[in-house]
Design an enzyme around this catalytic site. Structure first.
Site, PDB file in Angstrom:
ATOM      1  N   ASP A 405       7.484   2.200   3.025  1.00  0.00           N
ATOM      2  CA  ASP A 405       6.790   3.241   4.289  1.00  0.00           C
ATOM      3  C   ASP A 405       7.628   3.609   5.337  1.00  0.00           C
ATOM      4  O   ASP A 405       8.759   3.692   5.280  1.00  0.00           O
ATOM      5  CB  ASP A 405       5.903   2.049   4.878  1.00  0.00           C
ATOM      6  CG  ASP A 405       4.836   2.557   5.974  1.00  0.00           C
ATOM      7  OD1 ASP A 405       4.586   3.568   5.806  1.00  0.00           O
ATOM      8  OD2 ASP A 405       4.501   1.746   6.839  1.00  0.00           O
ATOM      9  N   GLU A 408       9.292   9.442   5.848  1.00  0.00           N
ATOM     10  CA  GLU A 408       9.277  10.951   6.002  1.00  0.00           C
ATOM     11  C   GLU A 408      10.555  11.399   6.656  1.00  0.00           C
ATOM     12  O   GLU A 408      10.941  12.605   6.081  1.00  0.00           O
ATOM     13  CB  GLU A 408       8.097  11.301   6.690  1.00  0.00           C
ATOM     14  CG  GLU A 408       6.619  10.870   6.142  1.00  0.00           C
ATOM     15  CD  GLU A 408       6.435   9.233   6.095  1.00  0.00           C
ATOM     16  OE1 GLU A 408       7.030   8.655   7.153  1.00  0.00           O
ATOM     17  OE2 GLU A 408       5.715   8.732   5.157  1.00  0.00           O
ATOM     18  N   ASP A 490      -2.284   6.784   5.790  1.00  0.00           N
ATOM     19  CA  ASP A 490      -3.354   6.286   6.714  1.00  0.00           C
ATOM     20  C   ASP A 490      -4.690   6.983   6.804  1.00  0.00           C
ATOM     21  O   ASP A 490      -4.907   7.857   7.639  1.00  0.00           O
ATOM     22  CB  ASP A 490      -2.646   6.103   8.066  1.00  0.00           C
ATOM     23  CG  ASP A 490      -1.513   5.124   8.035  1.00  0.00           C
ATOM     24  OD1 ASP A 490      -1.297   4.457   7.281  1.00  0.00           O
ATOM     25  OD2 ASP A 490      -0.632   5.418   8.905  1.00  0.00           O
TER      26      ASP A 490
HETATM   27  O1  MIG Z   1       3.207   2.678  12.126  1.00  0.00           O
HETATM   28  O2  MIG Z   1       3.214  -1.288   8.398  1.00  0.00           O
HETATM   29  O3  MIG Z   1       0.981   3.712   6.331  1.00  0.00           O
HETATM   30  O4  MIG Z   1      -0.162   1.319   5.358  1.00  0.00           O
HETATM   31  O5  MIG Z   1       0.167  -0.955   7.064  1.00  0.00           O
HETATM   32  C1  MIG Z   1       2.400   1.967  10.873  1.00  0.00           C
HETATM   33  C2  MIG Z   1       2.148  -1.041   8.981  1.00  0.00           C
HETATM   34  C3  MIG Z   1       3.301   1.369   9.694  1.00  0.00           C
HETATM   35  C4  MIG Z   1       1.939   2.783   7.979  1.00  0.00           C
HETATM   36  C5  MIG Z   1       1.488   2.709   6.819  1.00  0.00           C
HETATM   37  C6  MIG Z   1       0.525   1.455   6.513  1.00  0.00           C
HETATM   38  C7  MIG Z   1       1.123   0.152   7.116  1.00  0.00           C
HETATM   39  C8  MIG Z   1       1.574   0.387   8.504  1.00  0.00           C
HETATM   40  N1  MIG Z   1       2.469   1.523   8.577  1.00  0.00           N
END
Ligand code: MIG
Length: 781
Positions: A405, A408, A490
C-alpha cells in the site's frame, strides 16, 4: 480540483518543430532518418504488427531506459519489410501494415492493408521545448479509446486529458485524473480497425485524447526524447497479445487467490481474526484469505508483529491453515525512523545506505503511519533483495501473501493528522537507482510502486520457493502485471462507485493488468444492505474478489446486513467457487496471452458499435456475460445481447442476440447469460479452493459453435513451469438440431484426480463418463 474552475491560462514558449527528412539509412531492424540539425527519427520494425518510433531532438542524447519493457528490441526476430521511395514518401510495408514517412516536413503515418489510416501525425507532427516533447496525431471520428491503465468514469476515454503520474488519489471521482497506477498505454478501436499505442516514457506524461482539439490526440512527456510503440491488431486480443509480449504477462497465481478474500482496516487481534473465520465457517460462506491491515504491526513498523494484539502469529496462522485460510499482510514503504530504538529495519537500511537521500546528501524524511519515516530506494536491485528477504519476518509465521500500500508514494511533509501538512513526493532532483539505472526521481517516480511490488514478488519466490504467493499493490506502472495483482484503492460505499468499478477494472484489463479488483462494498463510508448485496454480486465478477472497509465504518462482513443479504452473499460467493475451474483457465489465458479475465463487450465484438460505450455489462472470459444492477430500487434492467444466441443463466431460457431485452433482476438476482457455443466447467461448492479433491466436474454446454480449453495444474507450486500442467480442449458444434461435443485428448504432464465428467447440454440433457484423458465424441439428437 473541480473541473469547472480549470487552470488559469499561462503563456508557454512556442514549440520547436521537426523539419524535413534530409537522408535515411536502412538498419538491421528498420530505418534511421536524419531530420537535420542533429535530430533523428528512428523506426524499428519489431514484428509485422509492431513498430517502435523514436525521435530525438537536436542536442545530446540521454540514455534510453524503459523498465517497463520486458522484451527489448534485440529479442524480436528480424522481420521482412519492403521499402519504397518516392519524391514525397518513404514507405515501409510489412505483412500487416504500411508505415509512410513524409519527407517535407517529416510526418509518420500508418495504414492497414485496406488503406485505412491510423495513428497518423497531424500538421503539427513532433515538437519540443524546454523539458518536454510532444507528438500530435489524428483521431478518426469513429475512434474510441480504452485502456490508459486505471481510469475513472466509464469505458471510452475519448475527450479526456489523461495524465500518467502515480498519486494517492483517495476520494477519487469521475473527475480525477492522476491515479494510483500510471500506464501510458491505450487501445483505439473503430469498426475493422484497432491499434494500441504504448508511450515508452516513465517521466510525467499525458494523453490529450481530443480534449483540446476534437480530432487531435496529443502525446506529451517531460522526457527529452519521444519513444512510442504502435501495435496493430486489428482485434483487441491481438493488440493485448503483442502489448503483453512487450511489457510482460502475469505469472499464474496460487489457485486459492481466486477465492473470496476478506479484509478490513483492521482485524486487529488474534481473537478478532479467529472469530471472523469462525463466522465464515459456521455460516458456510466460502472464504480463502484474510488480510491483515496496518494494526498487526508494532507501532506501524514494517516487518514487526504487535506483541499485545498478535502475541503468537505462527500459531494463529497454523490454526487458520487447518481451516483452509491463508493470511496476507500489508506492507507500506515508509520505514519508521527509529534510530534510538532497537529496530533493525531502520538501523540496517541506514547503515547500508538503502534509503533515499535528498540532493544535498541528507537522508530524506517524510511522514506516514509510523510518523517520521525513511524510504527504501527500490530502484536498486540490492535494496529490492534486502526488502524481499525482510519479508521472512512474515513468511516465517506462515504468511502467504503481501499487500503493498501507499507506494505511489503517499507521504506528507508533517505528521499525519497535522492539518498544516501537505502531500509531498520524493525530491525530483534527488538521485534514484544506481549503476546504469542511476537517474533522478523525475524519471522514476512512476516506478516506485512497481519496484516495491517487484521486491515483494521476487522475495516471496525465494522465501516460499515451494509455493506460489500472492502480491497485491496499489501503485504500478506498465508491466506491473509481471509482479502483482492490483486493486483500485479507496473507493466509497456509494452506488456510483459500484457502477464505476466495472469500467475501471475493464480498462485495467485492456492495459495488460488482468488480476484486478475493487474493494467490495466500498472502502469509505457505510454500505446499505441493498448496496452490499448488489456489490457482492458484482464482486464475484472481479478477478480479485476482496471485501474491504475502512476503520471507523460499520462492519462490512457478509452477515452484517441481515439474513436475506447474507443468503445473497452466500449464493454469489458460492457461484464464484463453482466457477473456479473456469476462472483458473482464464487466469492461465492471461498468463499465456495477456487476455483480460474481466472484459468489456467491445473486446469480443469490436465491430459492433453498440458495444463501444457499453460499460455496465461485462464478460468473464468470452462465454459468460453479466448485466448487474448498480442502482437502488432497480428490479429489472435493459440488457444488450450481441450477435448469436444467449441463454439466461438462471432460467436457461434462450434469446436471439443483436437486440435489447428487458430482464427481471430482483435483489437476489444478477442477470447472467451464457453465450451459445459456451462450454463452462463447474464444480461443487467448497468452503475454500483446495478443500476437497475435484472428483466430479460438470461442463455446461450452450448449444452453438464454440471451444474452450480447460487448464489444470496443482494450483500451488511452480511445477507447472517444468511442464506439470495439462489442457483439455472441448468443442461444441451444432448440426441442425444435433449437438456434438468433442472432448480432446488431455495434453501435458499433469494428471488430475480420478473424476466423473458430466456434460449438460442446455435443453438436451446430460451424459457422463469417467475422465481418462482420452478423446471422445458425444452426441445429443
Ligand atoms: O492511509 O492501511 O488504500 O486499503 O486499508 C490509508 C490503511 C492507508 C489505504 C489503503 C487502504 C488501507 C489503508 N491505507
Amino acid at each position: 480540483m473541480p473541473e469547472f474552475i480549470g487552470q488559469l491560462p499561462i503563456s508557454e514558449p512556442a514549440w520547436n518543430v521537426i523539419s524535413s527528412v534530409q537522408n535515411f539509412q536502412r538498419t538491421t531492424q528498420g530505418i534511421d532518418f536524419d531530420c537535420g540539425n542533429n535530430s533523428c527519427l528512428i523506426l524499428s520494425i519489431l514484428s509485422p504488427n509492431l513498430i517502435r518510433v523514436r525521435f530525438s531532438p537536436p542536442g545530446e542524447l540521454t540514455p534510453r531506459r524503459s523498465w517497463a519493457i520486458n522484451s527489448p528490441d534485440e529479442e524480436w526476430n528480424a522481420v521482412n519489410f519492403d521499402l519504397h521511395e518516392t519524391e514525397e514518401l518513404i514507405t515501409i510495408e510489412t505483412e500487416k501494415i504500411k508505415v509512410c514517412v513524409q519527407r517535407h516536413p517529416c510526418r509518420v503515418m500508418c495504414f492497414d492493408k485496406s488503406g485505412n489510416s491510423f495513428a497518423g501525425d497531424t500538421d503539427l507532427g513532433i515538437g519540443w521545448r524546454n523539458n518536454e516533447i510532444s507528438n500530435w496525431k489524428q483521431i478518426d471520428p469513429q475512434e474510441r479509446f480504452y485502456g490508459f491503465g486505471e481510469r475513472t468514469g466509464f469505458l471510452n476515454q475519448r475527450g479526456k486529458l489523461l495524465t500518467n503520474w502515480t498519486t494517492d488519489c483517495l476520494d477519487y471521482t469521475m473527475l480525477t485524473d492522476e491515479m494510483y497506477q500510471a500506464i501510458p498505454f491505450f487501445m483505439s478501436l473503430r469498426p475493422n480497425l484497432g491499434y494500441g499505442l504504448f508511450f515508452n516514457t516513465t517521466f510525467w506524461s499525458q494523453f490529450d485524447v481530443g480534449a483540446t482539439e476534437l480530432n487531435t490526440l496529443q502525446l506529451q512527456t517531460k522526457d527529452s526524447q519521444l519513444d512510442y510503440y504502435i501495435i496493430y491488431g486489428p482485434e483487441p486480443a491481438k493488440i493485448l497479445d503483442t502489448y503483453t509480449q512487450l511489457t510482460g504477462r502475469m505469472p499464474l497465481p496460487p489457485r486459492w487467490a481466486l477465492g473470496y478474500h476478506q479484509c478490513r482496516w483492521s482485524y486487529s487481534s488474534e481473537n478478532e481474526v479467529r472469530e471472523l473465520v469462525k463466522q465464515f465457517r459456521s455460516r458456510k460462506i466460502p472464504c480463502d484469505v484474510v488480510h491483515l491491515d496496518i494494526d498487526y504491526m508494532q507501532g506501524f513498523r514494517v516487518f514487526t508483529w504487535n506483541k499485545q494484539r498478535f502475541p503468537n502469529p505462527k500459531q494463529l496462522i497454523e490454526e487458520l491453515r487447518q481451516q483452509g485460510i491463508k493470511v496476507v499482510t500489508i506492507i507500506d514503504p515508509g520505514v519508521k525512523f527509529d534510530p534510538e530504538a532497537d529496530y533493525p529495519v531502520c538501523d540496517e537500511g541506514l547503515e547500508k545506505d538503502y534509503f533515499i537521500r535528498r540532493r544535498d546528501g541528507k537522508v530524506f524524511h517524510g511522514y506516514v503511519w509510523p510518523d517520521r519515516a525513511v524510504f527504501p530506494d527500490f530502484m536498486r536491485a540490492q535494496v529490492r533483495k534486502w526488502w524481499g528477504n525482510l519479508q521472512h519476518k512474515l513468511t516465517d509465521m506462515g504468511v502467504a501473501g503481501i499487500w503493498n500500500d501507499m507506494n505511489e508514494p503517499a507521504l506528507n511533509d508533517r505528521p499525519f493528522g497535522d492539518l498544516e501538512g501537505d502531500k509531498i513526493t520524493f525530491p525530483m532532483d534527488a538521485s534514484s537507482g544506481d549503476g546504469e539505472d542511476k537517474t533522478t526521481w523525475a524519471e522514476t517516480h512512476n516506478l516506485y510502486g512497481m519496484n516495491m511490488a517487484r521486491a515483494a514478488c521476487e522475495g516471496l519466490e525465494k522465501l516460499r520457493s515451494q509455493h506460489r504467493s500472492f502480491v497485491l499493490t496499489r501503485s504500478g506502472f506498465a508491466g506491473i502485471q509481471r509482479y502483482s495483482a492490483v486493486w483500485t484503492g479507496d473507493n466509497h460505499s456509494k452506488w456510483e462507485y459500484l457502477e464505476m468499478s466495472l469500467p475501471m477494472l475493464c480498462n485495467l484489463g485492456l492495459s495488460g493488468v488482468a488480476f484486478v479488483g475493487a474493494d467490495i462494498s466500498g472502502f469509505a463510508g457505510d454500505a446499505t444492505p441493498e448496496l452490499f448485496a448488489r456489490w457482492m454480486q458484482v464482486g464475484m465478477l472481479y478477478p480479485l474478489m476482496r471485501g474491504h472497509s475502512m476503520i471507523g465504518t460499520k462492519r462490512h462482513e457478509p452477515w452484517e446486513f441481515g439474513q436475506d443479504v447474507e443468503d445473497i452473499c452466500r449464493k454469489y460467493i458460492e457461484l464464484r467457487y463453482k466457477l473456479l475451474p473456469y476462472f483458473y483457465s482464464l487466469f492461465w489465458q492471461a498468463a499465456d496471452k495477456g487476455d483480460p479475465i474481466l472484459r468489456p463487450l467491445v473486446y469480443h465484438y469490436p465491430n459492433d458499435v453498440k458495444t463501444y460505450e457499453l460499460y455496465d455489462q461485462v464478460l468473464i472470459g468470452s462465454d459468460l456475460m453479466a448485466a448487474p444492477v448498480y442502482r437502488p430500487g432497480v428490479e429489472n434492467r435493459m440488457v444488450y445481447l450481441p450477435e448469436g444466441i444467449w441463454y439466461d443463466w438462471w432460467s436457461r431460457k434462450s434469446y436471439q442476440g443483436s437486440q435489447y431485452i428487458l430482464v427481471d433482476a430482483p435483489l437476489e438476482t444478477m442477470p447472467l447469460f451464457i453465450r451459445g457455443g459456451a462450454i463452462i466447467p463447474l464444480i461443487s461448492v467448497m468452503q475454500y479452493a483446495e478443500e476437497l479433491p475435484i472428483n466430479e466436474m460438470r461442463l455446461l454446454v450452450a448449444p452453438g459453435k464454440g471451444k474452450f480449453t480447460l487448464y489444470e495444474d496443482d494450483g500451488d507450486t511452480f511445477a507447472y513451469r517444468d511442464g506439470a500442467s495439462c489442457t483439455t480442449q472441448y468443442q461444441v458444434d451444432l448440426e441442425e438440431s444435433k449437438v456434438i461435443v468433442d472432448i480432446g485428448e488431455r495434453k501435458g504432464n499433469w494428471t488430475p484426480v480420478e473424476r466423473k465428467v458430466i456434460i449438460e447440454v442446455i435443453g438436451k440433457g446430460e451424459q457422463e463418463f469417467m475422465d481418462d484423458g482420452k478423446s471422445r465424441q458425444l452426441v445429443w439428437q
